[in-house]
Design a protein around this motif. Structure first.
Motif, short mmCIF file in Angstrom:
data_model
loop_
_atom_site.label_atom_id
_atom_site.label_comp_id
_atom_site.label_asym_id
_atom_site.label_seq_id
_atom_site.Cartn_x
_atom_site.Cartn_y
_atom_site.Cartn_z
N CYS A 188 39.28 49.53 21.62
CA CYS A 188 38.93 48.18 21.16
C CYS A 188 37.65 48.22 20.34
N ARG A 189 37.67 47.58 19.19
CA ARG A 189 36.51 47.48 18.31
C ARG A 189 36.37 46.04 17.85
N LYS B 190 34.14 48.94 21.94
CA LYS B 190 34.02 48.25 23.21
C LYS B 190 34.64 49.08 24.33
N SER B 191 34.11 48.92 25.54
CA SER B 191 34.63 49.63 26.70
C SER B 191 34.34 48.80 27.95
N THR B 192 34.91 49.21 29.06
CA THR B 192 34.71 48.50 30.33
C THR B 192 33.55 49.08 31.13
N GLU C 169 30.91 42.22 14.88
CA GLU C 169 29.95 41.25 15.41
C GLU C 169 28.85 40.93 14.40
N LEU D 284 32.89 40.65 24.89
CA LEU D 284 33.35 40.09 23.63
C LEU D 284 32.73 38.71 23.47
N ARG E 41 25.68 45.32 24.44
CA ARG E 41 26.55 44.99 25.56
C ARG E 41 28.00 45.31 25.17
N HIS E 42 28.36 46.55 25.36
CA HIS E 42 29.67 47.02 24.89
C HIS E 42 30.82 46.57 25.79
N ASP E 43 30.51 45.96 26.92
CA ASP E 43 31.57 45.49 27.81
C ASP E 43 31.85 44.00 27.64
N ARG F 125 34.24 39.02 29.44
CA ARG F 125 33.90 40.36 29.93
C ARG F 125 35.18 41.19 29.98
N LEU F 126 35.09 42.40 29.45
CA LEU F 126 36.27 43.25 29.37
C LEU F 126 36.68 43.75 30.75
#
Length: 228
Positions: free
Chosen positions: A14-15, A30-32, A18, A48, A44-46, A7-8
């Motif tokens: 960040c990219r 990606k983001s938090t 996937e 990895l 689920r962009h938060d 989890r970020l």
């Protein structure tokens, strides 16, 4: 390469690619920012995920799952635990076998009753009834089915389709429609330019581009002749 589900905690531009997990052909930003609990895996962009790749930016993440507990591990577990389904041919052979067993039992009873009614010795009648019951079973059926499937496998191999299991030949022969999401899964996740067009004059100009994927080999031609 991401080695675990995480989890970020902090992320900047960040990219992550996937394609191996979700089939997305382009990297995902990606983001938090938190997402709802019922959010799908691809949104689920938060997070990895193990088996994916970070293509840009930087991030700090907290590992939440490793090994078989990751999303890729769950998929592997489902694949290993999948039960082999019988093919249509196997189901028909099984149904035919039940009919043969029923017919042989009826024949056995009929021969016994007929022999005893005619006053024949019980031992001789029993031997005749057993021999008649056994003769109903087609001993050459498994051999004939195996030869038919082997011939089908040979013909498919000649067309470039290699079959691992013999019973799958009959299933593929009965298939009429195959639906699949191929982006990044069945393909190499590479886009190739094959034709160019640019506005010039009334109809514009066109050129054909040869080559495949990221390979540096290729040529540009117009009307079959190399373009200057």
């Amino acid at each position: 390469a991401v080695g675990a589900d995480a989890r970020l905690v902090d992320a900047a531009q960040c990219r992550a690619a996937e394609a191996a997990l979700t089939g997305e052909s382009v990297p995902v930003a990606k983001s938090t920012s938190p997402v709802p609990e019922a959010t799908g895996l691809a949104d689920r962009h938060d997070m990895l995920y193990s088996g994916t790749y970070v293509t840009g930016g930087r991030a700090l993440a907290l590992v939440v799952a490793t090994g078989a507990h990751t999303e890729v591990g769950r998929i592997a577990g489902l694949t290993e635990g999948a039960a082999d389904q019988r093919t249509p041919l196997e189901r028909r052979i099984e149904r035919f076998g039940r009919w043969l067993v029923g017919a042989s039992l009826v024949l056995f009873v009929a021969v016994m009753l007929l022999g005893l009614w005619r006053g024949l010795p019980a031992v001789e009648v029993l031997m005749v009834a057993i021999s008649q019951m056994v003769s109903v079973v087609p001993e050459g059926l498994p051999v004939a089915v195996t030869i038919a499937l082997a011939v089908g496998m040979q013909r498919m191999a000649a067309r470039g389709a290699v079959i691992r299991r013999l019973s799958a030949v009959e299933t593929l022969g009965s298939t009429t429609v195959i639906c699949s999401d191929k982006t990044g899964t069945l393909t190499r996740n590479e886009m190739t330019v094959t034709r160019l067009w640019w506005p010039e004059g009334a109809a514009g100009r066109r050129a054909d581009v040869a080559g495949s994927g990221y390979a540096p080999e290729g040529a540009i031609s117009r009307d079959g002749a190399p373009a200057a």
